[in-house]
Design a protein around this motif. Structure first.
Motif, short mmCIF file in Angstrom:
data_model
loop_
_atom_site.label_atom_id
_atom_site.label_comp_id
_atom_site.label_asym_id
_atom_site.label_seq_id
_atom_site.Cartn_x
_atom_site.Cartn_y
_atom_site.Cartn_z
N GLU A 244 0.82 -1.21 0.00
CA GLU A 244 0.00 0.00 0.00
C GLU A 244 0.85 1.26 0.00
OE1 GLU A 244 -3.60 2.04 2.67
OE2 GLU A 244 -2.70 0.12 3.27
N SER A 245 1.96 1.21 0.73
CA SER A 245 2.84 2.37 0.80
C SER A 245 3.57 2.63 -0.52
CB SER A 245 3.86 2.19 1.93
OG SER A 245 4.73 1.09 1.63
N GLN A 246 3.70 1.62 -1.36
CA GLN A 246 4.43 1.76 -2.62
C GLN A 246 3.52 2.12 -3.79
OE1 GLN A 246 6.56 -1.92 -3.15
NE2 GLN A 246 8.04 -1.48 -1.51
N LEU A 247 2.23 2.07 -3.63
CA LEU A 247 1.30 2.37 -4.70
C LEU A 247 0.90 3.83 -4.68
CD1 LEU A 247 -1.03 -0.79 -4.54
CD2 LEU A 247 0.69 -0.27 -6.29
N PRO A 248 0.59 4.41 -5.82
CA PRO A 248 0.14 5.81 -5.86
C PRO A 248 -1.18 5.97 -5.12
CG PRO A 248 0.80 5.04 -8.05
CD PRO A 248 0.79 3.84 -7.17
N LEU A 249 -1.41 7.18 -4.62
CA LEU A 249 -2.61 7.43 -3.83
C LEU A 249 -3.89 7.24 -4.63
CD1 LEU A 249 -1.50 10.58 -1.79
CD2 LEU A 249 -1.57 8.19 -1.04
N ASP A 250 -3.86 7.53 -5.92
CA ASP A 250 -5.04 7.41 -6.75
C ASP A 250 -5.12 6.08 -7.47
OD1 ASP A 250 -2.87 7.84 -8.31
OD2 ASP A 250 -3.84 9.33 -9.63
N SER A 251 -4.29 5.15 -7.09
CA SER A 251 -4.26 3.85 -7.76
C SER A 251 -5.43 2.99 -7.29
CB SER A 251 -2.94 3.13 -7.50
OG SER A 251 -2.98 1.81 -8.00
N GLN A 252 -6.06 2.26 -8.24
CA GLN A 252 -7.16 1.36 -7.89
C GLN A 252 -6.65 0.17 -7.10
OE1 GLN A 252 -9.32 -0.10 -11.27
NE2 GLN A 252 -11.00 -0.94 -10.03
N GLN A 253 -5.42 -0.25 -7.39
CA GLN A 253 -4.83 -1.36 -6.65
C GLN A 253 -4.63 -1.01 -5.17
OE1 GLN A 253 -3.75 -0.32 -9.56
NE2 GLN A 253 -4.03 -2.08 -10.95
N ARG A 254 -4.45 0.30 -4.91
CA ARG A 254 -4.25 0.71 -3.51
C ARG A 254 -5.51 0.41 -2.68
NH1 ARG A 254 -0.66 4.39 -1.09
NH2 ARG A 254 -1.45 5.24 0.90
N GLU A 255 -6.71 0.61 -3.27
CA GLU A 255 -7.96 0.31 -2.57
C GLU A 255 -8.08 -1.19 -2.31
OE1 GLU A 255 -11.54 0.59 -0.65
OE2 GLU A 255 -10.11 2.18 -1.18
N PHE A 256 -7.72 -2.01 -3.28
CA PHE A 256 -7.75 -3.46 -3.07
C PHE A 256 -6.76 -3.88 -1.98
CE2 PHE A 256 -9.08 -3.86 -7.78
CZ PHE A 256 -10.41 -3.67 -7.42
N THR A 257 -5.60 -3.25 -1.98
CA THR A 257 -4.59 -3.56 -0.97
C THR A 257 -5.11 -3.20 0.42
OG1 THR A 257 -2.84 -3.13 -2.59
CG2 THR A 257 -2.21 -3.19 -0.27
N ARG A 258 -5.78 -2.03 0.50
CA ARG A 258 -6.35 -1.61 1.78
C ARG A 258 -7.40 -2.61 2.26
NH1 ARG A 258 -7.89 2.96 0.31
NH2 ARG A 258 -6.01 4.11 0.89
N ARG A 259 -8.22 -3.13 1.33
CA ARG A 259 -9.22 -4.14 1.69
C ARG A 259 -8.56 -5.41 2.21
NH1 ARG A 259 -14.15 -4.00 -1.01
NH2 ARG A 259 -14.54 -6.01 0.02
N ILE A 260 -7.47 -5.81 1.59
CA ILE A 260 -6.73 -7.00 2.06
C ILE A 260 -6.21 -6.77 3.48
CG2 ILE A 260 -4.67 -8.42 1.69
CD1 ILE A 260 -5.05 -7.95 -1.32
N HIS A 261 -5.67 -5.58 3.69
CA HIS A 261 -5.13 -5.25 5.01
C HIS A 261 -6.23 -5.25 6.07
CE1 HIS A 261 -3.76 -2.47 8.20
NE2 HIS A 261 -2.56 -3.02 7.98
N HIS A 262 -7.38 -4.64 5.76
CA HIS A 262 -8.48 -4.58 6.72
C HIS A 262 -9.05 -5.98 7.00
CE1 HIS A 262 -9.44 -0.08 5.83
NE2 HIS A 262 -8.32 -0.25 6.53
N THR A 263 -9.19 -6.80 5.98
CA THR A 263 -9.73 -8.14 6.16
C THR A 263 -8.80 -9.00 7.00
OG1 THR A 263 -10.85 -7.99 4.02
CG2 THR A 263 -10.59 -10.18 4.97
N ALA A 264 -7.52 -8.91 6.76
CA ALA A 264 -6.55 -9.69 7.54
C ALA A 264 -6.56 -9.23 9.00
CB ALA A 264 -5.16 -9.55 6.94
N THR A 265 -6.65 -7.91 9.20
CA THR A 265 -6.71 -7.39 10.57
C THR A 265 -7.99 -7.85 11.27
OG1 THR A 265 -5.45 -5.43 9.88
CG2 THR A 265 -6.65 -5.30 11.97
N GLU A 266 -9.11 -7.82 10.53
CA GLU A 266 -10.38 -8.28 11.08
C GLU A 266 -10.32 -9.76 11.45
OE1 GLU A 266 -14.97 -9.01 9.53
OE2 GLU A 266 -13.59 -7.74 8.39
N THR A 267 -9.69 -10.55 10.60
CA THR A 267 -9.55 -11.98 10.90
C THR A 267 -8.72 -12.20 12.15
OG1 THR A 267 -9.69 -12.46 8.53
CG2 THR A 267 -8.84 -14.20 9.95
N SER A 268 -7.67 -11.41 12.31
CA SER A 268 -6.84 -11.51 13.50
C SER A 268 -7.65 -11.17 14.76
CB SER A 268 -5.63 -10.58 13.37
OG SER A 268 -4.82 -10.65 14.54
N ASP A 269 -8.51 -10.14 14.65
CA ASP A 269 -9.36 -9.78 15.80
C ASP A 269 -10.36 -10.89 16.11
OD1 ASP A 269 -8.04 -7.38 15.94
OD2 ASP A 269 -9.56 -6.27 14.80
#
Length: 443
Positions: A244-269
């Motif tokens: 996520e830190s390496q992708l441009p702010l307006d990149s569509q892949q950045r949103e998908f990466t954020r979703r992956i990060h949130h889902t993994a964090t949610e699973t950990s919780d």
């Protein structure tokens, strides 16, 4: 416990009922014997008088004696006596000189002639002219008093004996109860007993060992699974953060990466919350958790479920509230309710209300079939009114919420809405602590 639910109370009651039955039986026997003895005495006296009258006066239509005895030849007797008289002594009440008296009478066949023998019972006559009957009535009064005393004494003995014997019978059960409530060491002292208590102790001990083994396997399984899952989840979270830190702010892949990060964090919780559910409530601390912040966070996390629907969500709270509860458990409980409301509502509104007693989630969705209401909190049950197969879901959400409620000692209530949709309420057992907005913002 109700008055007669315990074994000792039932045992005492059975003693009293048994004593009452015995007393009624003996009293009935006494009265039956007394009546028949009196009839035999009256009958023998009248037969004696009949023989004496025939000997003295010959065959007559009527014989009278001073003791209240009257003997009639059957065909000359009063019609009332002719209609009622049998060979058994009977009694009727007659009025003599303005007073009611008992008249004993019966029929007897002597020397080919049938007679009706009567005896008018009066106290002075019985005492002066028929001493045998007077003695009998005297003894009958004594026996009646003695019988009454015996009945009272029997009940007193029955009550005393029932308390002593019920205590002796239930004492081993109380010892077994205390042993089960304390620890297995106390229970082990009863295992060698040959009585029924020993049998029960051995069965309980066997069940305890199987239960302890089952709980140990469950705890080990939960711990092993969580340990094995945390490592790949940590890698996924770290990789998602780097990507996520390496992708441009307006990149569509950045949103998908954020979703992956949130889902993994949610699973950990979720794993953390499930680990807490595997422990007893006494093993968990209960910090003060801000209800408003947890619900706001869950609404934001699940916002993607209604992002493409005409559904709005409103949180209503007059103040900020807190409860003494693990935030992971509260998050999982309210998160499942909010997720269901978002997922099963295609249009309309979802309202979440927080007050001093309840967290209420109201939706205008498809609702729940009435036939599924009794099974609403069972695992793998899904109760949507519409085509539920078209909507994703495992049927575990409400069962997990219910399990958390039981673990916390809280309650979960459901009721259908008149206009459609569902209402779920989480009722707190422990009191909510109301806090001011400044404290809430500091959190």
């Amino acid at each position: 416990m109700k008055a007669f639910d315990s074994i000792s109370q039932k045992f005492r009651l059975s003693y009293l009922i048994f004593t009452a039955i015995l007393c009624v039986t003996f009293v009935s026997i006494f009265f039956y014997a007394g009546i028949h003895m009196e009839e035999m005495l009256v009958k023998s006296r009248l037969l004696e008088q009949l023989s004496l009258s025939i000997k003295q006066s010959g065959i007559q239509n009527h014989y009278a004696a001073d003791s209240g005895i009257n003997i009639y030849r059957f065909d000359t007797a009063p019609p009332e006596l002719q209609a009622k008289a049998t060979e058994t002594v009977q009694e009727i009440t007659v009025e003599v000189n303005g007073q009611n008296r008992e008249l004993h009478f019966f029929t007897h066949q002597k020397e080919g002639q049938r007679y009706i023998l009567t005896y008018l019972l009066e106290d002075h006559m019985a005492l002066e002219d028929y001493p045998v009957l007077a003695i009998f009535e005297h003894f009958e009064a004594i026996f009646l008093q003695t019988l009454l005393l015996a009945v009272l004494l029997s009940f007193a003995i029955a009550i005393l004996f029932s308390y002593v014997s019920s205590y002796q019978i239930t004492k081993p059960l109380l010892i077994l109860k205390n042993a089960v409530e304390t620890d297995n060491e106390s229970l082990s002292t009863l295992l060698h007993l040959p009585s029924e208590v020993g049998v029960l102790a051995r069965v309980i001990d066997d069940k305890n060992q199987k239960l302890a083994s089952y709980l140990l396997r469950e705890q080990l399984f939960t711990g092993d699974v969580s340990h094995e899952l945390r490592t790949p989840l940590t890698i996924i979270i770290g990789a998602a953060e780097v990507l996520e830190s390496q992708l441009p702010l307006d990149s569509q892949q950045r949103e998908f990466t954020r979703r992956i990060h949130h889902t993994a964090t949610e699973t950990s919780d979720i794993i953390t919350a499930l680990l807490m559910l595997s422990r007893t409530p006494e093993q968990l601390d209960a910090p003060r958790t801000i209800i408003n912040s947890v619900i706001t966070s869950e609404v934001e996390r699940l916002q993607y479920l209604i992002g493409y629907k005409s559904v709005t969500c409103e949180i209503i709270a007059d103040h900020s509230y807190a409860a003494m509860v693990r935030p992971e458990l509260l998050k999982m409980a309210v998160g499942n309710l909010i997720k269901n409301a978002f997922q099963y509502t295609e249009s309309g509104q979802v309202t979440i209300t927080i007050d001093y007693d309840f967290i209420t989630v109201v939706d205008s969705g498809i609702g729940i079939r009435e036939s599924m209401t009794p099974h609403l909190f069972e695992r793998f049950e899904r109760g949507g009114i519409d085509d539920i197969n078209a909507i994703e879901g495992s049927g575990l959400g409400l069962s997990i919420v219910q399990r958390i409620m039981v673990h916390l000692g809280w309650q979960l209530h459901y009721q259908p809405n008149a206009s459609g949709g569902s209402t779920f309420k989480i009722q707190y057992k422990n009191a909510l602590s109301q806090i001011d907005s400044n404290d809430y913002n500091n959190e």
